[in-house]
Design a protein around this motif. Sequence first.
Motif, PDB file in Angstrom:
ATOM      1  N   LEU A   1       0.826  -1.217   0.000  1.00 40.61           N
ATOM      2  CA  LEU A   1       0.000   0.000   0.000  1.00 40.61           C
ATOM      3  C   LEU A   1       0.857   1.263   0.000  1.00 40.61           C
ATOM      4  O   LEU A   1       0.348   2.380   0.148  1.00 40.61           O
ATOM      5  N   GLY A   2       2.175   1.064  -0.083  1.00 42.66           N
ATOM      6  CA  GLY A   2       3.076   2.214  -0.092  1.00 42.66           C
ATOM      7  C   GLY A   2       3.348   2.767   1.294  1.00 42.66           C
ATOM      8  O   GLY A   2       3.798   3.906   1.431  1.00 42.66           O
ATOM      9  N   VAL A   3       3.061   1.969   2.331  1.00 39.10           N
ATOM     10  CA  VAL A   3       3.323   2.425   3.706  1.00 39.10           C
ATOM     11  C   VAL A   3       4.618   1.766   4.190  1.00 39.10           C
ATOM     12  O   VAL A   3       4.664   0.548   4.324  1.00 39.10           O
ATOM     13  N   PRO A   4       5.673   2.550   4.441  1.00 39.38           N
ATOM     14  CA  PRO A   4       6.944   1.945   4.861  1.00 39.38           C
ATOM     15  C   PRO A   4       6.812   1.268   6.225  1.00 39.38           C
ATOM     16  O   PRO A   4       6.175   1.806   7.136  1.00 39.38           O
TER      17      PRO A   4
ATOM     18  N   ASP B   1       0.297   7.562   6.062  1.00 38.74           N
ATOM     19  CA  ASP B   1       0.098   7.584   4.602  1.00 38.74           C
ATOM     20  C   ASP B   1      -1.333   7.261   4.193  1.00 38.74           C
ATOM     21  O   ASP B   1      -1.798   7.712   3.150  1.00 38.74           O
ATOM     22  N   VAL B   2      -2.023   6.433   4.960  1.00 43.89           N
ATOM     23  CA  VAL B   2      -3.393   6.040   4.603  1.00 43.89           C
ATOM     24  C   VAL B   2      -4.298   6.347   5.801  1.00 43.89           C
ATOM     25  O   VAL B   2      -4.212   5.682   6.847  1.00 43.89           O
TER      26      VAL B   2
ATOM     27  N   ARG C   1       7.006   6.213  12.056  1.00 46.36           N
ATOM     28  CA  ARG C   1       8.438   6.381  12.341  1.00 46.36           C
ATOM     29  C   ARG C   1       9.333   5.686  11.316  1.00 46.36           C
ATOM     30  O   ARG C   1      10.531   5.949  11.265  1.00 46.36           O
ATOM     31  N   PHE C   2       8.767   4.786  10.490  1.00 50.98           N
ATOM     32  CA  PHE C   2       9.582   4.084   9.503  1.00 50.98           C
ATOM     33  C   PHE C   2       9.695   4.863   8.186  1.00 50.98           C
ATOM     34  O   PHE C   2      10.374   4.406   7.270  1.00 50.98           O
ATOM     35  N   ALA C   3       9.068   6.024   8.114  1.00 51.56           N
ATOM     36  CA  ALA C   3       9.022   6.764   6.849  1.00 51.56           C
ATOM     37  C   ALA C   3      10.400   7.127   6.318  1.00 51.56           C
ATOM     38  O   ALA C   3      10.648   7.089   5.141  1.00 51.56           O
TER      39      ALA C   3
END
Length: 374
Positions: free
Chosen positions: A218-221, A328-329, A371-373
């Motif tokens: 989903l593009g979430v790191p 992100d979502v 925090r993983f971004a």
Amino acid sequence: MNHQAPEHVVVIGGGIFGASTTEQLTRHGIRTTWVTAGSLADGASGRTLAWLNSAGFRSEPYHRIRLAGIARWRDFSRRVPGSDAYLRFDGGLTWAKPGQSHRDRFRYERAHDYVSAWVRPDEVSGIVPAVDPAAVDPEGAIFNADEGWVDLPSVIAELRREIEAYGLAEIVEHAGRCVPVVEDGRAVGVLTAAGERIDADAVVLATGPQTPGLLQELGVPMGDDSPAAFVAFTKPLDHGLTAVLNTPRVAIRPAVDGGLVMDSGWSERSITVERDGTPHVADDVVETLLQEAGAVLAGHPTLELDHIGMGYKPIPGDGEPVIGETDDVAGLYVAFSHSGATQGLVMGELIASEVITGRVPELTEPFRPGRFAS
Ligand SMILES: Cc1cc2nc3c(=O)[nH]c(=O)nc-3n(C[C@H](O)[C@H](O)[C@H](O)COP(=O)(O)OP(=O)(O)OC[C@H]3O[C@@H](n4cnc5c(N)ncnc54)[C@H](O)[C@@H]3O)c2cc1C
């Protein structure tokens, strides 16, 4: 903040985090669909040592959430009649490898208000009679009287009964691999493997070691450090063990059927993983683990394997829990952690609270998914 409590939430994942989140949402009057790929408790929650603890060294916020986790299990044991068959607080006994010392760990635990006592080998039989005192390191051991263990499948079955009693949830098993549906940056539902779409105002991912993969799609790191791991379950025997043991070569706890459950770091490192991700362990590794367990128990019983529980152990990339809404979502919430047995109930409470109120509980502030971004 302009947050409206959702009318309908989908929780993905039939483990302890999915169970406790669904129970908390329905307890607070939120209509919930709880969906899982196979059967309830078929993931890490069905193959875990499930030692309830905050022993040893860790960050202060992680310690606090684990202490809250243990407190919630105490509440559960008072609230649910008969739960003493699968949830016990008979303490934990730990000692160091030859040549190493647990004295610093003991001092650290005492400095962090953790219930911790130093015991000499000759005192061990009086505290945990099932242990052979000769197996204990000559420097002694730490006894943590407030610790315990839990059989998570039994808890999940109990939470299911409670969820059904509220009459607000639909429980969907054998849905295959489900994925959140995201539109305009917001989670709006879930798609099951059969292509059925379930619309929702919020989606909770409680998918254990599968969580990072789903998020990345989903593009979430999300950082992932989930190793292959296994526990061995023995056949029932007259072992007399009540406490959880953490010894240099094996960790052991009683099982609900009268057997024992065990794992260890060295046997976990012996697992081989095929190219498709399927993990294996050699029979002689499992046999040695059983022998190591027999060697620390009084009378050195011969332990017979019943079965092993093999799979991946959910561990976020930095080792700390991941709790709450993603940056992100919008409307997509994550419950992903190691020590998920210890946090099993408190996790559901914290996630449900954020889903309903939109406020981030103080306990979870250090553990945001965002925090993983970087
Ligand atoms: C060997 C081992 C030892 C452990 N020891 C301890 C310990 O001593 N103390 C402690 O506190 N914790 C311990 N843990 C950790 C603890 O067991 C886990 O953190 C906890 O059980 C995780 O629960 P969960 O609900 O997050 O995940 P799981 O129990 O893995 O549940 C996830 C569920 O989601 C389903 N699912 C996954 N992806 C999808 C999808 N896309 N669609 C639909 N369904 C999906 C799975 O089928 C599964 O049913 C241990 C774990 C292991 C493996």
